[in-house]
Write an enzyme that holds these catalytic residues in place. Structure first.
Site, PDB file in Angstrom:
ATOM      1  N   CYS A 173       0.829  -1.193   0.000  1.00 27.62           N
ATOM      2  CA  CYS A 173       0.000   0.000   0.000  1.00 27.62           C
ATOM      3  C   CYS A 173       0.868   1.250   0.000  1.00 27.62           C
ATOM      4  O   CYS A 173       1.965   1.262   0.547  1.00 27.62           O
ATOM      5  CB  CYS A 173      -0.921  -0.002   1.225  1.00 27.62           C
ATOM      6  SG  CYS A 173      -2.102   1.358   1.251  1.00 27.62           S
TER       7      CYS A 173
ATOM      8  N   ASP B 209       0.361   3.793   1.703  1.00 22.19           N
ATOM      9  CA  ASP B 209       0.262   4.420   3.023  1.00 22.19           C
ATOM     10  C   ASP B 209       1.657   4.738   3.574  1.00 22.19           C
ATOM     11  O   ASP B 209       2.530   3.865   3.625  1.00 22.19           O
ATOM     12  CB  ASP B 209      -0.482   3.487   3.977  1.00 22.19           C
ATOM     13  CG  ASP B 209      -0.892   4.164   5.272  1.00 22.19           C
ATOM     14  OD1 ASP B 209       0.001   4.669   5.981  1.00 22.19           O
ATOM     15  OD2 ASP B 209      -2.088   4.150   5.586  1.00 22.19           O
TER      16      ASP B 209
ATOM     17  N   ARG C  26       2.678   5.102   6.441  1.00 22.76           N
ATOM     18  CA  ARG C  26       3.011   4.425   7.697  1.00 22.76           C
ATOM     19  C   ARG C  26       3.520   3.009   7.484  1.00 22.76           C
ATOM     20  O   ARG C  26       3.800   2.290   8.445  1.00 22.76           O
ATOM     21  CB  ARG C  26       1.778   4.387   8.609  1.00 22.76           C
ATOM     22  CG  ARG C  26       1.211   5.760   8.932  1.00 22.76           C
ATOM     23  CD  ARG C  26      -0.150   5.663   9.562  1.00 22.76           C
ATOM     24  NE  ARG C  26      -1.113   5.109   8.606  1.00 22.76           N
ATOM     25  CZ  ARG C  26      -2.374   4.792   8.910  1.00 22.76           C
ATOM     26  NH1 ARG C  26      -2.826   4.970  10.142  1.00 22.76           N
ATOM     27  NH2 ARG C  26      -3.180   4.303   7.990  1.00 22.76           N
TER      28      ARG C  26
ATOM     29  N   HIS D  28      -2.389  -3.924   4.967  1.00 25.48           N
ATOM     30  CA  HIS D  28      -2.225  -3.537   6.373  1.00 25.48           C
ATOM     31  C   HIS D  28      -3.587  -3.257   6.975  1.00 25.48           C
ATOM     32  O   HIS D  28      -4.511  -2.785   6.297  1.00 25.48           O
ATOM     33  CB  HIS D  28      -1.302  -2.325   6.520  1.00 25.48           C
ATOM     34  CG  HIS D  28      -1.842  -1.056   5.936  1.00 25.48           C
ATOM     35  ND1 HIS D  28      -2.519  -0.116   6.688  1.00 25.48           N
ATOM     36  CD2 HIS D  28      -1.810  -0.571   4.670  1.00 25.48           C
ATOM     37  CE1 HIS D  28      -2.878   0.894   5.915  1.00 25.48           C
ATOM     38  NE2 HIS D  28      -2.457   0.640   4.683  1.00 25.48           N
TER      39      HIS D  28
ATOM     40  N   CYS E 135      -6.412   0.057   6.697  1.00 29.54           N
ATOM     41  CA  CYS E 135      -6.139   0.626   5.378  1.00 29.54           C
ATOM     42  C   CYS E 135      -7.270   1.569   4.966  1.00 29.54           C
ATOM     43  O   CYS E 135      -8.432   1.172   4.867  1.00 29.54           O
ATOM     44  CB  CYS E 135      -5.997  -0.492   4.347  1.00 29.54           C
ATOM     45  SG  CYS E 135      -5.645   0.095   2.672  1.00 29.54           S
TER      46      CYS E 135
END
Length: 197
Positions: free
Chosen positions: A40, A42, A44, A96, A99
């Site tokens: 992803c 993302d 993080r 994750h 998400c």
């Protein structure tokens, strides 16, 4: 502009050279990772850091909600290069929990172009509606959808012609499905590894 990022970069490069004076010379010489990470976007979820690998050890493709759609030329180009040129031995599809892309796919709100991108997740949610509806807690239901999305993407990767051709020529290659927890930093193997047609 962005001077703090440039300063951080110089400090990072100095730390790398201090720890290993030949690091950048080796990195410059050849890219030979054994792993392709499909994850992803993302911020993080930093792929290399999560699995403790240095630059050059992990080939990475990231997009919203870690999709591996068979019609996406960007993803397919990465997959082909990783399998045919780099000869990676492992493809990890890594979702994750928490998400935002998975959540956005099913929350009923319209966001524009990303709605088209997230359509495969809505299809998974529809196909698994009975299982998901049986989960009372909303966060647990979304977490399960994150897992189901990873499982679907593993199937997409494993059924792709580049992967199928690699297996036909007996190239060592496995496709794995993992989910990362933002809460504790631990990767969970979903035990859906595919290593042959």
């Amino acid at each position: 502009m962005l001077e703090h990022l440039k300063t951080n970069n110089r400090a990072w490069a100095a730390r790398m050279i201090s720890a290993d004076p030949g690091f950048f010379r080796r990195l410059e010489g050849q890219q030979a990772p054994q792993y392709l990470w499909i994850g992803c976007s993302d911020s993080r979820v930093p792929a290399n850091e999560i699995v403790g690998l240095d630059p050059g050890e992990l080939f990475v493709h990231r997009n919203v909600a870690n999709l591996a759609p068979p019609q996406d030329a960007n993803y397919l180009s990465v997959l082909q290069f990783a399998v045919d040129v780099l000869k990676v031995k492992h493809v990890m599809v890594v979702g994750h929990y928490g998400c935002g892309g998975v959540s956005a796919a099913v929350d009923g709100k319209r966001r524009g172009l990303v709605d088209h991108w997230l359509h495969p997740i809505r299809e998974v949610a529809q196909e698994c509606r009975d299982e998901l509806d049986a989960i009372e807690d909303a966060q647990a239901r979304l977490n399960r959808l994150c897992e189901l999305n990873v499982i679907r993407q593993v199937r997409n990767v494993a059924s792709d012609v580049f992967v199928q051709d690699a297996w036909a020529r007996r190239q060592e290659l496995c496709v794995h499905g993992w989910v990362y927890s933002l809460a504790n930093g631990v990767v969970r193997d979903l035990d859906v590894t595919v290593g042959q047609p």
